[in-house]
Design an enzyme around this catalytic site. Structure first.
Site, PDB file in Angstrom:
ATOM      1  N   ASP A 138       0.836  -1.193   0.000  1.00 24.59           N
ATOM      2  CA  ASP A 138       0.000   0.000   0.000  1.00 24.59           C
ATOM      3  C   ASP A 138       0.873   1.246   0.000  1.00 24.59           C
ATOM      4  O   ASP A 138       2.028   1.226   0.449  1.00 24.59           O
ATOM      5  CB  ASP A 138      -0.895   0.031   1.240  1.00 24.59           C
ATOM      6  CG  ASP A 138      -1.869  -1.127   1.288  1.00 24.59           C
ATOM      7  OD1 ASP A 138      -2.203  -1.652   0.212  1.00 24.59           O
ATOM      8  OD2 ASP A 138      -2.283  -1.506   2.397  1.00 24.59           O
ATOM      9  N   LYS A 139       0.313   2.355  -0.460  1.00 25.30           N
ATOM     10  CA  LYS A 139       1.041   3.621  -0.525  1.00 25.30           C
ATOM     11  C   LYS A 139       1.723   3.936   0.799  1.00 25.30           C
ATOM     12  O   LYS A 139       2.902   4.306   0.836  1.00 25.30           O
ATOM     13  CB  LYS A 139       0.075   4.747  -0.899  1.00 25.30           C
ATOM     14  CG  LYS A 139       0.686   6.134  -0.827  1.00 25.30           C
ATOM     15  CD  LYS A 139      -0.353   7.213  -1.081  1.00 25.30           C
ATOM     16  CE  LYS A 139       0.230   8.597  -0.891  1.00 25.30           C
ATOM     17  NZ  LYS A 139      -0.776   9.668  -1.058  1.00 25.30           N
TER      18      LYS A 139
END
Length: 317
Positions: A138-139
């Site tokens: 995830d970011k």
């Protein structure tokens, strides 16, 4: 001579009644739907040796055969973006991703991604599905990722992930004091009401997370999570499902809580913590070319180390 893709797969019985193009999208998920549609149309992606229409129904057990020339897969451009390389040879690239860096371009993130950075560092990866990215973070999750630099390496690593032989371990700080470690075996799928979220649901895919306690604090716990499967947001969803959401998780964190009697500096840090406290600390797999097991580690980044220091100081008060 152009490189070629030669892959054969069996359609599982769980896909009975599914359309041919939908089954292909599930099984050959490394490739875009447009690319698969083109291969079906041109007859290089076949069902039991025959070219069929995309809407043809499948019944399970059929043989999928893909025999195609490797063409440029990535339409996004290279960008000179710095990232940390932990290991690199002719076949694989292991990266320690910073939190805040998006892996794939998408809505609202058309550039400045890890994929753009990889294309600058490895121009030949434009010929590979997803620029050689085998799995993602995830970011706002930091830590280790492996990227393939050849189609052979990418196919082999994808098979290892599917066979669950890639070992991935994460550091996390959760809200709440765990009494012991354990295993979460709960299927994950799209949230029934919010399509941007994942949730534990009976219709979801198999998802298994093992976790153990590293250190307990007055209102939080430092845990190590080991993935047996790799579903979207798996650790975040599973820990929230156990009622121990990750500190700083904007999606699954639930109602913000402060431990009673916490110091003012700790309260401020918890309020301001900018992301989910999750870091991919260890990655191990069989090298796709040499056949030897390789292992990599990345220490927790500064923001998580500071968080743990503050939690330790809170105990000592």
């Amino acid at each position: 001579m152009a490189d070629t893709i030669n892959r054969e797969e069996r359609i599982p019985e769980t896909m009975i009644g599914m359309r041919f193009d939908q089954a292909c999208a599930e099984i050959f998920s490394d490739y875009s739907r447009e690319r698969l549609k083109h291969w079906i149309k041109t007859g290089v992606l076949t069902l039991d040796g025959a070219a069929v229409k995309p809407r043809e129904k499948v019944y399970g057990g059929e043989r999928l055969s893909l025999n195609a020339e490797l063409e440029e897969e990535v339409s996004h451009g290279p960008e000179d973006i710095e990232f940390e390389i932990v290991f690199e040879d002719d076949d694989v690239l292991v990266i320690n991703k910073d939190h805040g860096m998006v892996v794939h371009p998408g809505a609202g993130n058309h550039d400045g991604t890890l994929l753009n950075a990889i294309l600058h560092h490895c121009p030949g990866n434009s010929m590979l599905p997803r620029a050689g990215i085998v799995h993602r973070l995830d970011k706002d999750t930091s830590g280790l990722m492996v990227v393939a630099k050849s189609l052979t390496a990418q196919t082999e690593l994808a098979e290892q992930l599917q066979a669950r032989t890639v070992s991935r371990e994460y550091d996390a700080v959760v809200t709440g004091v765990m009494t012991a470690g354990g295993t979460v075996d709960a299927p994950i799928g799209r949230h029934p009401k919010d399509r941007k979220r994942q949730a534990v649901t009976h219709s979801g895919k198999l998802a298994i997370t093992h976790y153990r306690v590293v250190e307990r604090f007055r209102g939080h716990t430092h845990v190590r999570c080991k993935l047996e499967t790799g579903r979207t947001h798996q650790i975040r969803v599973h820990m929230a499902h156990q009622r121990y959401p990750l500190v700083g998780d904007p999606v699954y964190g639930g109602r913000f809580k402060l431990p009673p009697g916490a110091s003012d500096p700790l309260k401020e840090l918890l309020r301001q913590f900018p992301r989910q406290a999750l870091h991919a600390r260890r990655l191990a797999f069989i090298h796709p070319i040499t056949g030897k097991e390789v292992e990599f580690r990345a220490e927790m980044p500064g923001d998580m180390l500071v968080l743990i220091d503050y939690l330790k100081e809170d105990i000592a008060r």
